[in-house]
Design a protein around this motif. Structure first.
Motif, PDB file in Angstrom:
ATOM      1  N   TRP A   1       5.403   3.416 -13.842  1.00  0.00           N
ATOM      2  CA  TRP A   1       4.064   2.930 -14.156  1.00  0.00           C
ATOM      3  C   TRP A   1       3.993   1.415 -14.025  1.00  0.00           C
ATOM      4  O   TRP A   1       3.044   0.861 -13.463  1.00  0.00           O
ATOM      5  N   ASP A   2       5.025   0.739 -14.535  1.00  0.00           N
ATOM      6  CA  ASP A   2       5.079  -0.719 -14.412  1.00  0.00           C
ATOM      7  C   ASP A   2       5.164  -1.137 -12.941  1.00  0.00           C
ATOM      8  O   ASP A   2       4.542  -2.121 -12.533  1.00  0.00           O
ATOM      9  N   GLU A   3       5.943  -0.388 -12.167  1.00  0.00           N
ATOM     10  CA  GLU A   3       6.053  -0.689 -10.730  1.00  0.00           C
ATOM     11  C   GLU A   3       4.707  -0.525 -10.036  1.00  0.00           C
ATOM     12  O   GLU A   3       4.337  -1.328  -9.174  1.00  0.00           O
ATOM     13  N   LEU A   4       3.967   0.525 -10.423  1.00  0.00           N
ATOM     14  CA  LEU A   4       2.658   0.763  -9.835  1.00  0.00           C
ATOM     15  C   LEU A   4       1.701  -0.376 -10.182  1.00  0.00           C
ATOM     16  O   LEU A   4       0.958  -0.864  -9.320  1.00  0.00           O
ATOM     17  N   GLU A   5       1.716  -0.808 -11.431  1.00  0.00           N
ATOM     18  CA  GLU A   5       0.849  -1.911 -11.842  1.00  0.00           C
ATOM     19  C   GLU A   5       1.211  -3.195 -11.104  1.00  0.00           C
ATOM     20  O   GLU A   5       0.325  -3.975 -10.719  1.00  0.00           O
ATOM     21  N   THR A   6       2.502  -3.416 -10.860  1.00  0.00           N
ATOM     22  CA  THR A   6       2.938  -4.597 -10.105  1.00  0.00           C
ATOM     23  C   THR A   6       2.418  -4.535  -8.674  1.00  0.00           C
ATOM     24  O   THR A   6       1.936  -5.540  -8.134  1.00  0.00           O
ATOM     25  N   ALA A   7       2.490  -3.358  -8.069  1.00  0.00           N
ATOM     26  CA  ALA A   7       1.994  -3.203  -6.705  1.00  0.00           C
ATOM     27  C   ALA A   7       0.481  -3.406  -6.643  1.00  0.00           C
ATOM     28  O   ALA A   7      -0.035  -4.059  -5.716  1.00  0.00           O
ATOM     29  N   ARG A   8      -0.227  -2.887  -7.603  1.00  0.00           N
ATOM     30  CA  ARG A   8      -1.683  -3.068  -7.633  1.00  0.00           C
ATOM     31  C   ARG A   8      -2.047  -4.535  -7.817  1.00  0.00           C
ATOM     32  O   ARG A   8      -3.003  -5.037  -7.199  1.00  0.00           O
ATOM     33  N   THR A   9      -1.290  -5.232  -8.655  1.00  0.00           N
ATOM     34  CA  THR A   9      -1.523  -6.665  -8.847  1.00  0.00           C
ATOM     35  C   THR A   9      -1.288  -7.424  -7.545  1.00  0.00           C
ATOM     36  O   THR A   9      -2.064  -8.311  -7.182  1.00  0.00           O
TER      37      THR A   9
ATOM     38  N   GLU B   1       0.828  -1.208   0.000  1.00  0.00           N
ATOM     39  CA  GLU B   1       0.000   0.000   0.000  1.00  0.00           C
ATOM     40  C   GLU B   1       0.865   1.262   0.000  1.00  0.00           C
ATOM     41  O   GLU B   1       0.532   2.249  -0.667  1.00  0.00           O
ATOM     42  N   ALA B   2       1.970   1.241   0.716  1.00  0.00           N
ATOM     43  CA  ALA B   2       2.890   2.388   0.724  1.00  0.00           C
ATOM     44  C   ALA B   2       3.483   2.604  -0.664  1.00  0.00           C
ATOM     45  O   ALA B   2       3.648   3.750  -1.114  1.00  0.00           O
ATOM     46  N   ASP B   3       3.808   1.519  -1.354  1.00  0.00           N
ATOM     47  CA  ASP B   3       4.341   1.638  -2.712  1.00  0.00           C
ATOM     48  C   ASP B   3       3.296   2.236  -3.652  1.00  0.00           C
ATOM     49  O   ASP B   3       3.624   3.063  -4.517  1.00  0.00           O
ATOM     50  N   ILE B   4       2.052   1.838  -3.500  1.00  0.00           N
ATOM     51  CA  ILE B   4       0.991   2.372  -4.356  1.00  0.00           C
ATOM     52  C   ILE B   4       0.833   3.877  -4.142  1.00  0.00           C
ATOM     53  O   ILE B   4       0.709   4.651  -5.102  1.00  0.00           O
ATOM     54  N   VAL B   5       0.869   4.311  -2.895  1.00  0.00           N
ATOM     55  CA  VAL B   5       0.758   5.749  -2.600  1.00  0.00           C
ATOM     56  C   VAL B   5       1.953   6.504  -3.174  1.00  0.00           C
ATOM     57  O   VAL B   5       1.813   7.554  -3.813  1.00  0.00           O
ATOM     58  N   ARG B   6       3.153   5.965  -2.946  1.00  0.00           N
ATOM     59  CA  ARG B   6       4.379   6.639  -3.410  1.00  0.00           C
ATOM     60  C   ARG B   6       4.416   6.734  -4.929  1.00  0.00           C
ATOM     61  O   ARG B   6       4.724   7.792  -5.488  1.00  0.00           O
TER      62      ARG B   6
ATOM     63  N   GLY C   1       1.881   6.399  -7.032  1.00  0.00           N
ATOM     64  CA  GLY C   1       0.702   7.008  -7.621  1.00  0.00           C
ATOM     65  C   GLY C   1       0.896   8.462  -7.996  1.00  0.00           C
ATOM     66  O   GLY C   1       0.246   8.960  -8.933  1.00  0.00           O
ATOM     67  N   SER C   2       1.785   9.164  -7.301  1.00  0.00           N
ATOM     68  CA  SER C   2       1.995  10.590  -7.568  1.00  0.00           C
ATOM     69  C   SER C   2       3.018  10.854  -8.672  1.00  0.00           C
ATOM     70  O   SER C   2       3.141  11.986  -9.136  1.00  0.00           O
ATOM     71  N   VAL C   3       3.756   9.822  -9.089  1.00  0.00           N
ATOM     72  CA  VAL C   3       4.823  10.048 -10.078  1.00  0.00           C
ATOM     73  C   VAL C   3       4.678   9.178 -11.320  1.00  0.00           C
ATOM     74  O   VAL C   3       5.287   9.462 -12.353  1.00  0.00           O
ATOM     75  N   ALA C   4       3.877   8.124 -11.237  1.00  0.00           N
ATOM     76  CA  ALA C   4       3.793   7.182 -12.339  1.00  0.00           C
ATOM     77  C   ALA C   4       3.031   7.764 -13.527  1.00  0.00           C
ATOM     78  O   ALA C   4       2.060   8.504 -13.365  1.00  0.00           O
ATOM     79  N   ALA C   5       3.500   7.415 -14.720  1.00  0.00           N
ATOM     80  CA  ALA C   5       2.826   7.800 -15.949  1.00  0.00           C
ATOM     81  C   ALA C   5       3.081   6.717 -16.992  1.00  0.00           C
ATOM     82  O   ALA C   5       4.135   6.076 -16.967  1.00  0.00           O
ATOM     83  N   PRO C   6       2.121   6.485 -17.878  1.00  0.00           N
ATOM     84  CA  PRO C   6       2.310   5.438 -18.896  1.00  0.00           C
ATOM     85  C   PRO C   6       3.619   5.632 -19.657  1.00  0.00           C
ATOM     86  O   PRO C   6       3.987   6.751 -20.020  1.00  0.00           O
ATOM     87  N   GLY C   7       4.317   4.524 -19.866  1.00  0.00           N
ATOM     88  CA  GLY C   7       5.593   4.572 -20.583  1.00  0.00           C
ATOM     89  C   GLY C   7       6.800   4.690 -19.676  1.00  0.00           C
ATOM     90  O   GLY C   7       7.931   4.473 -20.108  1.00  0.00           O
ATOM     91  N   ARG C   8       6.583   5.022 -18.415  1.00  0.00           N
ATOM     92  CA  ARG C   8       7.691   5.124 -17.461  1.00  0.00           C
ATOM     93  C   ARG C   8       7.813   3.833 -16.650  1.00  0.00           C
ATOM     94  O   ARG C   8       6.843   3.099 -16.481  1.00  0.00           O
ATOM     95  N   ALA C   9       9.037   3.594 -16.142  1.00  0.00           N
ATOM     96  CA  ALA C   9       9.253   2.408 -15.305  1.00  0.00           C
ATOM     97  C   ALA C   9       8.373   2.447 -14.064  1.00  0.00           C
ATOM     98  O   ALA C   9       7.906   1.401 -13.587  1.00  0.00           O
TER      99      ALA C   9
END
Length: 227
Positions: free
Chosen positions: A209-217, A192-197, A199-207
């Motif tokens: 974003w992939d990290e955020l999707e991994t955390a959500r999964t 959950e901490a990773d998702i919050v962290r 969430g404010s910087v992730a954007a499609p095409g950036r690494a």
């Protein structure tokens, strides 16, 4: 004789060790080897330390415990002071995952069939290395502290690692296949901490974003196991 105390992360390491001959690489004060012998978890222990100060401290600790016959303190870098086939298992604790991986890669045929590892950061590099090197994840812990400390027991085995069956691989590599199966508040808080962290910087095409999707999964895996 006083029994040395260990912090929570090293207590978790201790609980995952059973061997005839064990080496603690980068042993520092040698408290872990002393506890391993005192509790009968190993028959003999080799404490390896490179730096002069910790090396001297390790020798003093073993002498105070009067365990010179069962704990041998050796000076050297990584697995260099041990012979191929000498060890049943080894522990590497309190280092970065990159450092641990480098030590394991350099160990070659000196590397034992069982490893207990406690990186001070993400265990992703360790899990990737294990899959490449033919080690399976047999146990995992995540210990709350200044940050979450992962502890892994790996064992050499043939074939695909069954720990990764039926869990999303990217999420399992990042957060631990057995930790995702077991759930618990520590791993949930980390995700959950990773998702919050992110969430404010992730954007499609950036690494990120992939990290955020991994955390959500990973969070979805935890939620599905609560139903």
């Amino acid at each position: 004789m006083l029994t040395p105390t260990l912090d929570a992360r090293l207590e978790a390491v201790l609980e995952l060790i059973r061997a005839d001959v064990h080496a603690d690489i980068g042993s520092d004060h040698a408290r872990l080897p002393v506890r391993l012998i005192r509790e009968g978890r190993v028959g003999r222990c080799i404490a390896v330390e490179l730096n002069p100060g910790p090396l001297a401290q390790a020798r003093r600790s073993v002498a105070r415990a009067r365990l010179d016959a069962q704990i041998e303190v050796r000076e050297g870098d990584g697995f260099a002071p041990v012979a191929p086939g000498e060890l049943d298992s080894a522990s590497l604790c309190g280092m970065g995952a990159h450092t641990i991986r480098g030590i394991l890669e350099r160990a070659g045929e000196r590397r034992p069939p069982a490893l207990v590892l406690q990186p001070n950061d993400s265990a992703l590099l360790i899990r990737l290395w294990a899959r490449e090197a033919g080690y399976h994840v047999r146990a995992e812990r995540l210990i709350a502290g200044y940050w979450p400390y992962p502890v892994l027991r790996l064992e050499r085995a043939a074939g695909a690692d069954p720990a990764y069956e039926d869990v999303p691989v990217d999420a399992a590599l990042k957060y631990g296949p057995l930790l995702l199966r077991a759930g618990g508040e520590v791993v949930r808080r980390q995700i959950e901490a990773d998702i919050v962290r992110l969430g404010s910087v992730a954007a499609p095409g950036r690494a990120s974003w992939d990290e955020l999707e991994t955390a959500r999964t990973a969070l979805a895996v935890l939620d599905s196991r609560m139903k």
